[in-house]
Design a protein around this motif. Structure first.
Motif, PDB file in Angstrom:
ATOM      1  N   VAL A   1      -5.490 -12.837   1.644  1.00 60.24           N
ATOM      2  CA  VAL A   1      -5.630 -11.665   2.509  1.00 60.24           C
ATOM      3  C   VAL A   1      -5.730 -12.047   3.981  1.00 60.24           C
TER       4      VAL A   1
ATOM      5  N   MET B   1      -2.829 -10.936   6.603  1.00 66.73           N
ATOM      6  CA  MET B   1      -3.246  -9.972   7.629  1.00 66.73           C
ATOM      7  C   MET B   1      -2.998 -10.546   9.019  1.00 66.73           C
TER       8      MET B   1
ATOM      9  N   LYS C   1      -0.119  -8.514  10.734  1.00 68.37           N
ATOM     10  CA  LYS C   1      -0.825  -7.433  11.446  1.00 68.37           C
ATOM     11  C   LYS C   1      -0.350  -6.054  10.955  1.00 68.37           C
TER      12      LYS C   1
ATOM     13  N   ILE D   1      -2.921  -1.203   4.178  1.00 68.89           N
ATOM     14  CA  ILE D   1      -3.078  -2.142   3.069  1.00 68.89           C
ATOM     15  C   ILE D   1      -3.484  -1.367   1.823  1.00 68.89           C
TER      16      ILE D   1
ATOM     17  N   ALA E   1      -9.671  -7.083   5.917  1.00 70.32           N
ATOM     18  CA  ALA E   1      -8.527  -6.533   6.648  1.00 70.32           C
ATOM     19  C   ALA E   1      -8.982  -5.909   7.966  1.00 70.32           C
TER      20      ALA E   1
ATOM     21  N   ILE F   1      -6.759  -0.434  10.700  1.00 72.32           N
ATOM     22  CA  ILE F   1      -5.866  -0.406   9.536  1.00 72.32           C
ATOM     23  C   ILE F   1      -6.272   0.711   8.576  1.00 72.32           C
TER      24      ILE F   1
ATOM     25  N   THR G   1      -6.532   1.989   4.778  1.00 68.20           N
ATOM     26  CA  THR G   1      -6.735   1.293   3.511  1.00 68.20           C
ATOM     27  C   THR G   1      -6.708   2.271   2.345  1.00 68.20           C
TER      28      THR G   1
END
Length: 116
Positions: A48, A52, A56, A60, A78, A85, A87
């Motif tokens: 991960v 990541m 970038k 996710i 993340a 981000i 998720t």
């Protein structure tokens, strides 16, 4: 006309070919509304940080083989690299209990809620 956001998606799935296939079906179904590119998959939790940092991504997904606790750990990692981000964890056991079509159908319903 406003430009659509390009969503760069990383998945966390121990079956990378299945992830690619199912995410590809989801992307195809949503292509009229979203510009989503599946940039990579993490086959295990140890990948991960590297993926990541490398890609970038701005989205996710954790596959249904991970427990809620494992998914929470992935998302914390993340967010430490890409703070804004988006998720999403596919419900644990969905693939095993209901098969791949159920995962695609689930994502087609849930992803617009996440990305809108």
């Amino acid at each position: 006309m406003c430009e659509r956001t390009q969503w760069r998606l990383v998945t966390v799935n121990t079956a990378p070919e299945r992830a690619k296939r199912l995410i590809g079906r989801m992307i195809e179904a949503l292509k009229d509304r979203y510009d989503i590119k599946h940039v990579d998959n993490c086959e295990n939790l140890d990948e991960v940080v590297h993926k990541m940092t490398q890609h970038k991504p701005n989205v996710i997904f954790c596959a249904s083989m991970w427990t809620p606790e494992q998914a929470a750990g992935v998302f914390a990692t993340a967010k430490s690299i890409v703070p804004d981000i988006k998720t999403h964890a596919i419900p644990t056991g969905l693939q095993v209990q209901n098969g791949p079509d159920a995962v695609v159908e689930y994502l087609i319903v849930e992803v617009p809620k996440l990305l809108s």
